[in-house]
Every structure is written in structure tokens, then in C-alpha cells.
Design a protein around this motif. Structure first.
Motif, mmCIF file in Angstrom:
data_model
loop_
_atom_site.group_PDB
_atom_site.id
_atom_site.type_symbol
_atom_site.label_atom_id
_atom_site.label_comp_id
_atom_site.label_asym_id
_atom_site.label_seq_id
_atom_site.Cartn_x
_atom_site.Cartn_y
_atom_site.Cartn_z
ATOM 1 N N ALA A 61 -7.890 -4.285 -16.127
ATOM 2 C CA ALA A 61 -8.269 -3.682 -15.027
ATOM 3 C C ALA A 61 -9.327 -3.501 -14.561
ATOM 4 O O ALA A 61 -10.350 -3.763 -14.756
ATOM 5 N N LYS A 80 -5.231 -6.590 -12.093
ATOM 6 C CA LYS A 80 -4.412 -5.418 -12.416
ATOM 7 C C LYS A 80 -5.071 -4.218 -12.249
ATOM 8 O O LYS A 80 -6.462 -4.812 -12.415
ATOM 9 N N LEU A 81 -5.336 -3.147 -11.305
ATOM 10 C CA LEU A 81 -6.772 -2.371 -11.116
ATOM 11 C C LEU A 81 -6.418 -1.314 -12.152
ATOM 12 O O LEU A 81 -7.129 -0.261 -12.085
ATOM 13 N N GLY A 82 -5.058 -0.342 -12.710
ATOM 14 C CA GLY A 82 -4.667 -0.076 -13.663
ATOM 15 C C GLY A 82 -3.394 0.360 -14.323
ATOM 16 O O GLY A 82 -2.961 -0.655 -13.824
ATOM 17 N N HIS A 85 -0.354 -0.716 -11.869
ATOM 18 C CA HIS A 85 -1.518 -0.838 -10.395
ATOM 19 C C HIS A 85 -1.267 -1.963 -10.479
ATOM 20 O O HIS A 85 -2.678 -2.342 -11.154
ATOM 21 N N TYR A 86 -0.970 -2.515 -9.579
ATOM 22 C CA TYR A 86 -1.481 -3.936 -9.313
ATOM 23 C C TYR A 86 -1.577 -4.415 -8.184
ATOM 24 O O TYR A 86 -1.291 -3.535 -6.881
ATOM 25 N N ARG A 87 -2.650 -5.018 -7.492
ATOM 26 C CA ARG A 87 -2.679 -5.910 -6.160
ATOM 27 C C ARG A 87 -2.866 -7.320 -6.035
ATOM 28 O O ARG A 87 -2.958 -7.707 -6.891
ATOM 29 N N GLU A 101 0.556 -3.587 -2.644
ATOM 30 C CA GLU A 101 0.063 -3.219 -3.630
ATOM 31 C C GLU A 101 0.602 -1.766 -4.324
ATOM 32 O O GLU A 101 0.883 -0.863 -3.784
ATOM 33 N N ASN A 103 1.066 0.635 -6.733
ATOM 34 C CA ASN A 103 0.824 1.569 -7.619
ATOM 35 C C ASN A 103 1.697 2.803 -8.468
ATOM 36 O O ASN A 103 1.969 3.268 -7.069
ATOM 37 N N GLU A 104 2.720 2.551 -9.320
ATOM 38 C CA GLU A 104 3.399 3.503 -9.426
ATOM 39 C C GLU A 104 4.679 3.558 -9.192
ATOM 40 O O GLU A 104 6.109 4.167 -9.398
ATOM 41 N N MET A 120 5.016 -2.894 -10.253
ATOM 42 C CA MET A 120 4.539 -1.965 -10.791
ATOM 43 C C MET A 120 3.997 -2.259 -12.440
ATOM 44 O O MET A 120 2.723 -1.849 -12.510
#
Length: 199
Positions: A61, A80-82, A85-87, A101, A103-104, A120
Motif C-alpha cells: 500500500a 497501490k493505495l490499499g 484501491h489503485y491510482r 483512481e 477504489n473498490e 480495482m
């Protein structure tokens, strides 16, 4: 991977893909439509696992997940932000020209005729062509049908139907474009009144 996607997509009754998008100056690209994805030079730009298929980009993350060259020659730098959850920052000429972005839910972008879907799961795909002007009912690549209505200025909604006419997903492009990975078919609905898909 295929089984997981089938389960994920089958469970989507309604999907509002609200991509967090910021556009700055972006070069116009070709919007010519061709008969088939192979004929039009469709590029599925994704991180390869070496097994011949696309897979999500693995990273911790907040760390860079990888860079992918898109069909217009720009680069998507994916982080990867979580979980789910990717940007992706799209870089052209050394500058970030757009940000997606996911996010789910998947995210999509119409970059003046280049279409991008960020899943996602961290996969990113780009293509040109395959456009349909909306509203209306349109047959899309991959065997899907889209019923698109205009709800307002820069606001379109598309119901994605399977071969039997059942609604399996909904894309809502309200002031920002929306995108979807539909089991290997990629769909973008834009706020400029265009829907495009490829496989």
C-alpha cells in the motif's frame, strides 16, 4: 483469475464507476472506428504475469506498483493505495495529464479518443476506436449491449445488458467519466456523450 472475475462481475447489479479524474492539457488522438480490435491495433496495456494473461500489479500500500505504456504512447504510473484501491497517473511529455483512481470499483477515462480503464485490482487497459454516440442502444465489443440515456449536462447513464437482456451493471458518468472491466471487455462511458468498448 477468470473465476474470480466472473464472480465479481456476476454480483454487480449496479455499479457507479466514479473515477477521480483530473485533466489538464491532453493531446487529441485518433478516434477512427475499425471493424475489430485486432484490426485497429487495440492495445491491452496491463502488467504481465508471464503466464500470457493480464494480472493485477502487486505492491505494498502506498508504493509504486508499476508503469505501463498506453496505446497513445503515454505512460500510466500505477500505485497501490490499499486493498482494491489503485491510482494511475497518466504522464505525457513529462507531465501528469490525468489521474484515475479505482477504489473498490473500476474507473474509466475518455482522453480525447483514447479510452482507459483502471481496475480495482490494479490492471489498466487502453484502446482507441469502438465509439458510439449516445443516447441510444448500442452493441458493444464482448457481446454486451448498452442502453444509454442522457440525464443532464455532462451526465449520462448506461445500463449494461447481457445476451438475454438482463441488466448486469450500470455506469454513471456524472461530471466525470466512468469505466468498467466486464470480464475482459472494457467499457468507458464519457461525459461528452460517447460510449466505447473493446476486448
Amino acid at each position: 483469475m477468470t473465476a474470480r472475475r466472473t464472480v465479481r462481475f456476476a454480483g454487480l447489479v449496479t455499479l457507479t464507476a466514479a473515477a477521480a479524474i483530473s485533466l489538464t492539457a491532453y493531446q487529441s488522438g485518433s478516434t477512427e472506428a475499425f471493424a475489430s480490435p485486432a484490426a485497429n491495433g487495440f492495445v491491452s496495456a496491463s502488467h504481465s504475469t508471464g503466464n500470457g494473461g493480464a494480472d493485477s500489479v502487486e505492491a505494498r500500500a502506498g508504493s509504486p506498483a508499476g508503469a505501463v505504456t498506453l496505446v497513445d504512447g503515454s505512460t500510466a504510473q500505477i500505485s497501490k493505495l490499499g486493498d482494491l484501491h489503485y491510482r494511475a497517473e497518466i504522464v505525457s511529455g513529462g507531465s501528469v495529464v490525468a489521474t484515475l483512481e479505482a477504489n473498490e470499483r473500476d474507473a474509466g477515462l475518455d482522453a480525447n479518443g483514447m479510452y482507459v480503464v483502471l481496475g480495482m485490482d490494479g490492471e489498466i487497459h487502453s484502446w482507441t476506436g469502438g465509439e458510439h454516440s449516445v443516447p441510444g442502444t448500442h452493441e458493444l465489443a464482448g457481446g454486451w449491449t448498452a442502453e444509454v440515456v442522457k440525464l443532464g449536462e455532462q451526465h449520462y447513464r448506461a445500463h449494461i445488458l447481457d445476451g438475454e437482456g438482463a441488466v448486469v451493471a450500470t455506469l454513471d458518468a456524472d461530471q466525470r467519466d466512468a469505466g468498467l472491466d466486464a470480464n475482459g471487455s472494457y467499457i468507458v462511458l464519457s461525459t461528452r456523450g460517447v460510449i466505447s468498448a473493446s476486448v
